[in-house]
Write a protein that holds these residues in place. Structure first.
Motif, PDB file in Angstrom:
ATOM      1  N   VAL A 113     -30.418  -6.419  50.449  1.00  0.00           N
ATOM      2  CA  VAL A 113     -31.763  -6.937  50.835  1.00  0.00           C
ATOM      3  C   VAL A 113     -31.826  -6.763  52.351  1.00  0.00           C
TER       4      VAL A 113
ATOM      5  N   SER B 228     -34.786  -4.800  48.336  1.00  0.00           N
ATOM      6  CA  SER B 228     -35.854  -6.030  48.779  1.00  0.00           C
ATOM      7  C   SER B 228     -35.918  -5.964  50.009  1.00  0.00           C
TER       8      SER B 228
ATOM      9  N   GLU C  45     -40.727 -12.927  51.267  1.00  0.00           N
ATOM     10  CA  GLU C  45     -40.037 -11.791  50.722  1.00  0.00           C
ATOM     11  C   GLU C  45     -41.061 -10.758  50.259  1.00  0.00           C
TER      12      GLU C  45
ATOM     13  N   ASP D 184     -39.485  -8.101  45.717  1.00  0.00           N
ATOM     14  CA  ASP D 184     -38.217  -8.101  45.075  1.00  0.00           C
ATOM     15  C   ASP D 184     -37.642  -7.021  44.955  1.00  0.00           C
ATOM     16  N   LEU D 185     -36.192  -7.259  44.355  1.00  0.00           N
ATOM     17  CA  LEU D 185     -35.467  -6.176  43.958  1.00  0.00           C
ATOM     18  C   LEU D 185     -35.743  -5.256  42.857  1.00  0.00           C
TER      19      LEU D 185
ATOM     20  N   SER E 232     -33.160 -14.449  46.803  1.00  0.00           N
ATOM     21  CA  SER E 232     -33.240 -13.058  46.633  1.00  0.00           C
ATOM     22  C   SER E 232     -32.355 -12.202  45.603  1.00  0.00           C
TER      23      SER E 232
ATOM     24  N   LYS F 203     -35.792 -12.537  40.610  1.00  0.00           N
ATOM     25  CA  LYS F 203     -35.915 -11.744  41.769  1.00  0.00           C
ATOM     26  C   LYS F 203     -35.580 -10.252  41.414  1.00  0.00           C
TER      27      LYS F 203
END
Length: 208
Positions: free
Chosen positions: A25, A63, A73, A76-77, A115, A120
């Motif tokens: 992230v 992310s 955010e 997302d991942l 996150s 996510k």
């Protein structure tokens, strides 16, 4: 570690290494002290780092959280599972408006609480890494360092702190408080945004 090839980044030689199972992230400062052209430099930096990483559901996921007085955010991942789609999403962050204050602690708390969750795209067993880019001190030193401590302790995440510009420096206590130990490995500093590209050869092997 298996080496997959050698590439050139400006005057640097960069060796690409084998993929790892990792969720990354990026936490990017877009406060009012960051010029919009400088935020674009941050986006280009993340883009260029990502170009040298193996991206996919069984490799690395990425992310991005951006922050100032508030945070969001951007994706997302698990939103982008191919490198091409991920790079396009990163590139689309160019032109983001910069405004507000530097509530770094709120962004870090958000990352810890959200996150890396399964909702996510966070994966069980994946290594967790957070890369924080900022050009200044947060609005609350104690809350920022405490938030980073809780992120590292609660999630087992490794945290890189990248400081840009004259307000922060490698000796800055807040950067050291944010980053994992040792500082010599996890704290990076650059004089100005345009030189962020010089950190690519240092960061890529640490992520991969």
């Amino acid at each position: 570690m298996k080496f997959e090839g050698t590439v050139f980044v400006g005057c640097f030689v960069l060796v690409c290494v084998s993929a790892v199972y990792k969720d990354v992230v990026y936490v990017m400062d877009r406060s009012g002290s960051v010029k919009e052209a400088d935020f674009d430099e941050s986006v280009d930096f993340v883009y260029n780092v990502t170009e040298y990483l193996a991206i996919g559901t069984s490799e690395m996921q990425v992310s991005i959280v951006i922050f100032s007085s508030s945070h969001s955010e951007e994706f997302d991942l698990n939103d982008f599972t191919t490198k091409a789609d991920l790079l396009n999403a990163i590139k689309n962050l160019r032109g983001t408006r910069t405004t507000g204050k530097t509530y770094t602690y709120d962004a870090i708390d958000y990352v810890r609480e959200n996150s890396f969750s399964s909702a996510k795209g966070g994966r069980s067993g994946a290594n967790r890494t957070v890369v924080i880019l900022t050009d200044g001190l947060s609005n609350n030193f104690t809350r920022t360092v405490t938030a980073a401590d809780e992120l590292r302790a609660g999630l087992g995440a490794e945290v890189f702190a990248i400081g840009i510009g004259s307000t922060v420096s490698k000796s800055n206590d807040e950067l050291k408080g944010i980053a994992s130990d040792p500082d010599s490995y996890y704290v990076h500093y650059i004089d100005t945004f345009v030189y962020l590209c010089n950190l690519i050869p240092a960061l890529v092997p640490k992520l991969d």
